[in-house]
Write a protein that holds these residues in place. Structure first.
Motif, PDB file in Angstrom:
ATOM      1  N   ARG A  10      51.177 -22.457   7.489  1.00  0.00           N
ATOM      2  CA  ARG A  10      52.503 -22.712   8.058  1.00  0.00           C
ATOM      3  C   ARG A  10      53.385 -23.407   7.022  1.00  0.00           C
ATOM      4  O   ARG A  10      52.928 -24.270   6.272  1.00  0.00           O
ATOM      5  N   TYR A  11      54.640 -23.016   7.009  1.00  0.00           N
ATOM      6  CA  TYR A  11      55.669 -23.696   6.231  1.00  0.00           C
ATOM      7  C   TYR A  11      56.693 -24.221   7.231  1.00  0.00           C
ATOM      8  O   TYR A  11      57.567 -23.487   7.686  1.00  0.00           O
ATOM      9  N   GLY A  12      56.536 -25.480   7.605  1.00  0.00           N
ATOM     10  CA  GLY A  12      57.372 -26.015   8.671  1.00  0.00           C
ATOM     11  C   GLY A  12      57.048 -25.308   9.972  1.00  0.00           C
ATOM     12  O   GLY A  12      55.892 -25.263  10.407  1.00  0.00           O
ATOM     13  N   GLU A  13      58.062 -24.727  10.602  1.00  0.00           N
ATOM     14  CA  GLU A  13      57.863 -24.013  11.863  1.00  0.00           C
ATOM     15  C   GLU A  13      57.458 -22.555  11.657  1.00  0.00           C
ATOM     16  O   GLU A  13      57.082 -21.873  12.610  1.00  0.00           O
ATOM     17  N   ARG A  14      57.549 -22.062  10.418  1.00  0.00           N
ATOM     18  CA  ARG A  14      57.269 -20.656  10.157  1.00  0.00           C
ATOM     19  C   ARG A  14      55.792 -20.454   9.822  1.00  0.00           C
ATOM     20  O   ARG A  14      55.234 -21.157   8.976  1.00  0.00           O
ATOM     21  N   ALA A  15      55.180 -19.478  10.483  1.00  0.00           N
ATOM     22  CA  ALA A  15      53.778 -19.146  10.241  1.00  0.00           C
ATOM     23  C   ALA A  15      53.706 -17.977   9.267  1.00  0.00           C
ATOM     24  O   ALA A  15      54.039 -16.844   9.621  1.00  0.00           O
ATOM     25  N   ALA A  16      53.278 -18.245   8.029  1.00  0.00           N
ATOM     26  CA  ALA A  16      53.099 -17.171   7.061  1.00  0.00           C
ATOM     27  C   ALA A  16      51.819 -16.392   7.342  1.00  0.00           C
ATOM     28  O   ALA A  16      51.745 -15.182   7.109  1.00  0.00           O
ATOM     29  N   LEU A  17      50.782 -17.089   7.841  1.00  0.00           N
ATOM     30  CA  LEU A  17      49.542 -16.474   8.293  1.00  0.00           C
ATOM     31  C   LEU A  17      49.212 -17.066   9.655  1.00  0.00           C
ATOM     32  O   LEU A  17      49.179 -18.283   9.812  1.00  0.00           O
ATOM     33  N   ALA A  18      48.944 -16.185  10.616  1.00  0.00           N
ATOM     34  CA  ALA A  18      48.796 -16.646  12.000  1.00  0.00           C
ATOM     35  C   ALA A  18      47.422 -16.306  12.567  1.00  0.00           C
ATOM     36  O   ALA A  18      47.300 -15.718  13.635  1.00  0.00           O
ATOM     37  N   GLY A  19      46.368 -16.657  11.824  1.00  0.00           N
ATOM     38  CA  GLY A  19      45.016 -16.465  12.341  1.00  0.00           C
ATOM     39  C   GLY A  19      44.372 -15.177  11.863  1.00  0.00           C
ATOM     40  O   GLY A  19      43.995 -14.331  12.674  1.00  0.00           O
ATOM     41  N   VAL A  20      44.214 -15.023  10.551  1.00  0.00           N
ATOM     42  CA  VAL A  20      43.613 -13.812   9.972  1.00  0.00           C
ATOM     43  C   VAL A  20      42.113 -14.012   9.805  1.00  0.00           C
ATOM     44  O   VAL A  20      41.672 -15.001   9.209  1.00  0.00           O
ATOM     45  N   SER A  21      41.334 -13.067  10.331  1.00  0.00           N
ATOM     46  CA  SER A  21      39.881 -13.104  10.188  1.00  0.00           C
ATOM     47  C   SER A  21      39.395 -11.766   9.646  1.00  0.00           C
ATOM     48  O   SER A  21      39.732 -10.711  10.195  1.00  0.00           O
ATOM     49  N   LEU A  22      38.619 -11.817   8.562  1.00  0.00           N
ATOM     50  CA  LEU A  22      38.052 -10.604   7.972  1.00  0.00           C
ATOM     51  C   LEU A  22      36.964 -10.998   6.981  1.00  0.00           C
ATOM     52  O   LEU A  22      36.821 -12.168   6.644  1.00  0.00           O
ATOM     53  N   HIS A  23      36.206 -10.012   6.511  1.00  0.00           N
ATOM     54  CA  HIS A  23      35.226 -10.257   5.452  1.00  0.00           C
ATOM     55  C   HIS A  23      35.284  -9.110   4.455  1.00  0.00           C
ATOM     56  O   HIS A  23      35.597  -7.974   4.806  1.00  0.00           O
ATOM     57  N   VAL A  24      35.001  -9.419   3.206  1.00  0.00           N
ATOM     58  CA  VAL A  24      34.957  -8.432   2.129  1.00  0.00           C
ATOM     59  C   VAL A  24      33.540  -8.405   1.587  1.00  0.00           C
ATOM     60  O   VAL A  24      32.975  -9.447   1.249  1.00  0.00           O
ATOM     61  N   ARG A  25      32.972  -7.216   1.493  1.00  0.00           N
ATOM     62  CA  ARG A  25      31.573  -7.070   1.096  1.00  0.00           C
ATOM     63  C   ARG A  25      31.416  -7.129  -0.428  1.00  0.00           C
ATOM     64  O   ARG A  25      32.337  -6.770  -1.162  1.00  0.00           O
ATOM     65  N   PRO A  26      30.252  -7.540  -0.910  1.00  0.00           N
ATOM     66  CA  PRO A  26      30.004  -7.540  -2.363  1.00  0.00           C
ATOM     67  C   PRO A  26      30.179  -6.141  -2.957  1.00  0.00           C
ATOM     68  O   PRO A  26      29.691  -5.156  -2.406  1.00  0.00           O
ATOM     69  N   GLY A  27      30.902  -6.046  -4.066  1.00  0.00           N
ATOM     70  CA  GLY A  27      31.117  -4.780  -4.745  1.00  0.00           C
ATOM     71  C   GLY A  27      32.159  -3.883  -4.129  1.00  0.00           C
ATOM     72  O   GLY A  27      32.415  -2.781  -4.629  1.00  0.00           O
ATOM     73  N   GLU A  28      32.808  -4.341  -3.081  1.00  0.00           N
ATOM     74  CA  GLU A  28      33.796  -3.533  -2.375  1.00  0.00           C
ATOM     75  C   GLU A  28      35.169  -3.646  -3.043  1.00  0.00           C
ATOM     76  O   GLU A  28      35.520  -4.668  -3.623  1.00  0.00           O
ATOM     77  N   LEU A  29      35.947  -2.563  -2.974  1.00  0.00           N
ATOM     78  CA  LEU A  29      37.361  -2.627  -3.326  1.00  0.00           C
ATOM     79  C   LEU A  29      38.135  -2.634  -2.014  1.00  0.00           C
ATOM     80  O   LEU A  29      38.182  -1.635  -1.303  1.00  0.00           O
ATOM     81  N   PHE A  30      38.717  -3.790  -1.725  1.00  0.00           N
ATOM     82  CA  PHE A  30      39.354  -4.043  -0.443  1.00  0.00           C
ATOM     83  C   PHE A  30      40.861  -4.117  -0.667  1.00  0.00           C
ATOM     84  O   PHE A  30      41.344  -4.918  -1.469  1.00  0.00           O
TER      85      PHE A  30
END
Length: 284
Positions: A10-30
């Motif tokens: 968050r930057y003040g009242e603005r949410a630049a990221l609002a709850g991102v969940s993910l995973h990147v596997r070894p050797g993957e191009l994501f």
């Protein structure tokens, strides 16, 4: 290799990221795609230890970026959007300086510089001043420099922005070669065809939220296999719209009933991106 759990910024009242969940596997191009302001660069800055998160967790190579940022940073190489090599130094000196910052011994720095400049086809320019290079050459140097300390993870934040199409394609080959060597790559790009060609999996980000995550083929399959772009008039305005169909036969049958100018084509990753982020063109 990378885990985001309810990542928020968050930057003040603005949410630049609002709850991102993910995973990147070894050797993957994501590939991480989104419009301007979606939160792509903010995510990379957090993962590279350049920006503090507001809430949630970010794990990089098994290290928590908040609890042990140095352990996380040692495993990462970063290529930013804008050229940030020192134009007044030679290529070899740029590489050597980076190695010094990571505490590499002199012999290792010299050998690694030799190997990597050859790897990116810049060995014959090692003693040339960087300011004399083309934009594509500088990008290759930035990638070589990011690999200097043998990172397990390479962050590429729009690495081909502003480059000619032929230079972009040559960099694609370099990126796939790096991945084939076992490096995990986290890529952001505005060129959706770039992600479609390079990525094992793609995430669509919009307004700081994850909208979809899957392989390019699976994301396209969600909306259909064939598309019809139509151009015509409706009332007082012109109309552009795209319709999607599960197979070629269904698309051809629909096309036979349209009087507008149209294009029949296969569905692209850009179609999936526009549909899933709500960015499709509206009648005008």
């Amino acid at each position: 290799m990378i885990v985001l759990d309810n990542l928020q910024k968050r930057y003040g009242e603005r949410a630049a990221l609002a709850g991102v969940s993910l995973h990147v596997r070894p050797g993957e191009l994501f590939a991480y795609l989104g419009p301007n302001g979606a939160g792509k660069s903010t995510t990379i800055r957090i993962l590279a230890g350049l920006t503090r998160l507001s809430d949630g967790r970010a794990i990089v190579g098994g290290a928590d970026i908040e609890a042990d940022p140095l352990a996380a940073k040692r495993q990462c190489g970063l290529v930013v959007q804008h050229t940030n090599v020192d134009n007044d130094l030679s290529l070899a000196d740029n590489m050597d300086l980076h190695g010094r910052l990571f505490g590499m011994p002199a012999g290792d720095r010299a050998e690694r510089t030799r190997v990597l400049l050859d790897y990116v086809n810049l060995a014959d320019r090692r003693d040339q001043r960087v300011g004399t290079l083309s934009g594509g050459m500088k990008r290759r140097l930035m990638i070589a420099r990011a690999l200097m300390h043998r990172p397990k993870i390479l962050f590429l934040d729009e690495p081909t922005v502003g480059l000619d199409a032929d230079v972009r394609r040559r960099l694609w080959g370099l990126i796939k070669t790096i991945q084939a060597g076992g490096t995990t790559i986290f890529l952001t790009t505005h060129y959706i065809e770039e992600a479609e060609f390079l990525a094992d999996r793609v995430a669509f980000l919009d307004a700081g939220r994850l909208r979809a995550l899957d392989t390019p083929a699976a994301l396209k399959a969600r909306i259909g296999e064939w598309a019809i772009d139509r151009y015509g008039r409706e009332g007082r305005g012109s109309v552009y719209r795209t319709d999607y169909f599960p197979d070629h036969g269904a698309a051809q049958q629909a096309a036979s009933g349209f009087s507008d100018a149209l294009t029949l084509r296969r569905v692209s990753l850009e179609d999936a991106f526009l549909r899933m982020t709500g960015k499709e063109a509206l009648p005008c």
